[in-house]
Design an enzyme around this catalytic site. Structure first.
Site, PDB file in Angstrom:
ATOM      1  N   ARG A   1       1.183  -0.987   0.140  1.00  0.00           N
ATOM      2  CA  ARG A   1      -0.102   0.047  -0.218  1.00  0.00           C
ATOM      3  C   ARG A   1       0.595   1.657   0.083  1.00  0.00           C
ATOM      4  O   ARG A   1       0.653   1.509  -0.844  1.00  0.00           O
ATOM      5  CB  ARG A   1      -0.650   0.045   1.397  1.00  0.00           C
TER       6      ARG A   1
ATOM      7  N   SER B   1     -14.081  -4.874   1.381  1.00  0.00           N
ATOM      8  CA  SER B   1     -14.502  -4.776   0.182  1.00  0.00           C
ATOM      9  C   SER B   1     -13.558  -5.401  -0.823  1.00  0.00           C
ATOM     10  O   SER B   1     -14.296  -5.448  -2.451  1.00  0.00           O
ATOM     11  CB  SER B   1     -14.250  -2.999   0.050  1.00  0.00           C
ATOM     12  N   GLY B   2     -13.137  -5.902  -0.947  1.00  0.00           N
ATOM     13  CA  GLY B   2     -12.523  -7.295  -1.548  1.00  0.00           C
ATOM     14  C   GLY B   2     -11.842  -6.518  -3.011  1.00  0.00           C
ATOM     15  O   GLY B   2     -11.956  -7.186  -3.583  1.00  0.00           O
ATOM     16  N   GLY B   3     -11.339  -5.743  -3.153  1.00  0.00           N
ATOM     17  CA  GLY B   3     -11.214  -4.789  -4.925  1.00  0.00           C
ATOM     18  C   GLY B   3     -12.142  -4.345  -5.268  1.00  0.00           C
ATOM     19  O   GLY B   3     -11.538  -3.755  -6.119  1.00  0.00           O
TER      20      GLY B   3
ATOM     21  N   ARG C   1      -9.770  -1.751   2.263  1.00  0.00           N
ATOM     22  CA  ARG C   1      -9.283  -0.536   1.441  1.00  0.00           C
ATOM     23  C   ARG C   1     -10.136   0.223   0.767  1.00  0.00           C
ATOM     24  O   ARG C   1      -9.686   2.090   0.297  1.00  0.00           O
ATOM     25  CB  ARG C   1      -8.797  -1.418  -0.002  1.00  0.00           C
TER      26      ARG C   1
ATOM     27  N   LYS D   1     -18.005 -12.113   8.644  1.00  0.00           N
ATOM     28  CA  LYS D   1     -17.413 -10.641   7.248  1.00  0.00           C
ATOM     29  C   LYS D   1     -17.501 -11.729   5.869  1.00  0.00           C
ATOM     30  O   LYS D   1     -16.543 -12.359   5.643  1.00  0.00           O
ATOM     31  CB  LYS D   1     -16.380 -10.938   7.848  1.00  0.00           C
TER      32      LYS D   1
ATOM     33  N   GLU E   1     -14.260 -14.333   8.701  1.00  0.00           N
ATOM     34  CA  GLU E   1     -14.562 -14.094   7.241  1.00  0.00           C
ATOM     35  C   GLU E   1     -13.917 -14.710   6.492  1.00  0.00           C
ATOM     36  O   GLU E   1     -12.617 -15.374   6.106  1.00  0.00           O
ATOM     37  CB  GLU E   1     -13.617 -12.436   7.425  1.00  0.00           C
TER      38      GLU E   1
HETATM   39  P1  13P Z   1     -11.154  -5.341   2.150  1.00  0.00           P
HETATM   40  O1  13P Z   1     -11.761  -4.369   2.564  1.00  0.00           O
HETATM   41  O2  13P Z   1      -9.718  -4.450   1.605  1.00  0.00           O
HETATM   42  O3  13P Z   1     -11.287  -6.488   1.972  1.00  0.00           O
HETATM   43  O4  13P Z   1     -10.051  -5.863   3.731  1.00  0.00           O
HETATM   44  C1  13P Z   1     -11.157  -6.232   3.781  1.00  0.00           C
HETATM   45  C2  13P Z   1     -10.095  -7.203   4.934  1.00  0.00           C
HETATM   46  O5  13P Z   1     -10.238  -7.108   6.057  1.00  0.00           O
HETATM   47  C3  13P Z   1      -9.281  -8.951   3.999  1.00  0.00           C
HETATM   48  O6  13P Z   1      -9.223  -9.389   5.229  1.00  0.00           O
END
Ligand code: 13P
Length: 346
Positions: free
Chosen positions: A33, A260-262, A292, A218, A176
């Site tokens: 990042r 958010s996953g990208g 992100r 999550k 998650e």
């Molecule tokens: P993102 O929202 O960037 O996908 O990250 C969430 C997260 O905690 C990844 O493990």
């Protein structure tokens, strides 16, 4: 085992209009990042970046909990207070990523998550820093032959073992299971995979006697692959995500907080907002746990420069506020061009 700690953590983390910030990037991910803004990754630059986000004035209005990475626990704000202490002081619950990253199943693209060994004693250590919840991420790759039954089962079992250990130590587990967005798959393929994954996860949690009412889910959204030719729009993503969750997630689960996953920040906010305007009755609180999608605008604004510190904080708070509005179905696209009356304090 007393469930009092779990109960009060859930009470503090399931609050209308608030969500969770994931700031638990490992050193490797944080380095990536920071590289994206041309900043070298050192313990100090990582601390500076975390300081910008976590001390942003007003964070507690929109964020109820922050997932931290181990390194951050003992680092301090510019005012010399440890980050978990600072968060607790402003009324935000500190939590911790406890998985130890991914490993490959032999000869496959599929992965499982490391970190069950010695988890109980690590949790006791993290509790001393003030952490009250934890996070464990499992990933599922969509290709022609994956995810396999084997990977779905193994990851569900490990998520359940982790959740059980957390609750035994008075820590609320965030479970998650991330169906990755990478690939050309359709939203319907994502739906089928997500449904299977979530069914298996809840079956495993039940088998381990994990208390669902003291667990946070999550998940990823049901969404087209990032490289799909005809990507589904906001209505379809929101509709299919809610449908899939209703088919798989027990009503006693208190809160669903998406990753958010990208997805682009605006996209992640719009999808969450739409879930709340479908007119569907949602038995759980539905909110966010973005990394992100909450942090990217702040990172880009900051650029690693002292003079951009205040502007970076404003960018973060703006994103947090927009997502807060989305949890109530009150977000609108035209707000993106508005300063929302957020002012710099520094
Ligand atoms: P993102 O929202 O960037 O996908 O990250 C969430 C997260 O905690 C990844 O493990």
């Amino acid at each position: 085992m007393s469930t009092q700690e779990l109960k009060s953590t859930i009470r503090d983390m399931v609050v209308v209009g608030k969500g969770i910030l994931a700031a638990d990037e490992s050193v490797k991910t944080a380095t990536k990042r920071l590289a994206s803004i041309g900043t070298e990754s050192t313990e100090e630059t990582r601390r500076q970046y975390r300081n910008l986000i976590l001390t942003a004035p007003g964070i507690e209005k929109y964020i109820c909990g922050v997932i931290l990475f181990e390194e951050t626990l003992s680092q301090k704000t510019d005012n010399g207070i440890s980050f978990p202490e600072h968060l607790t002081k402003v009324g935000v619950v500190p939590g911790i990523k406890v998985d130890e990253g991914l490993a490959e199943f032999e000869g496959s693209v599929e992965q499982y998550t490391k970190g069950l060994d010695g988890l109980g004693s690590r949790l006791e250590k993290y509790k001393k820093f003030g952490c009250r919840f934890a996070k464990w991420r499992a990933v599922y790759h969509i290709t022609e032959n994956t995810p396999t039954e084997m990977a779905i089962k193994r990851n569900a079992e490990d998520l359940a073992k982790y959740a059980k250990i957390c609750q035994e130590h008075g820590i609320v587990p965030i479970v998650e299971p991330e169906v990755l967005i990478d690939g050309t798959h359709s939203i319907d393929t994502c739906y089928k995979v997500t449904e299977k994954v979530l069914k298996e996860v809840f079956a495993a949690l039940k088998k381990e006697n994990v208390m669902i009412d003291y667990t946070i889910l999550k998940p990823s959204m049901v969404i087209s692959g990032k490289e799909a030719s005809n990507r589904a729009g906001v209505d379809e993503v929101a509709g299919k995500t809610v449908k899939c969750l209703k088919a798989t997630v027990p009503a006693e689960l208190p809160s669903i907080n998406f990753l958010s996953g990208g997805q682009a920040p605006q996209e992640a906010t719009a999808h969450l907002n739409r879930m709340h305007t479908l007119g569907e009755n949602l038995p759980w609180y539905v909110s966010f746990s973005y990394a992100r999608a909450l942090q990217d605008p702040a990172l880009k604004t900051w650029q690693g420069k002292k003079e951009n510190f205040g502007a970076g904080q404003i960018a973060f708070i703006k994103r947090a506020k927009l997502n807060s509005l989305a949890t109530m179905g009150k977000y609108a696209e035209n707000m993106e061009n508005n300063n929302l009356n957020i002012v710099a304090v520094h």
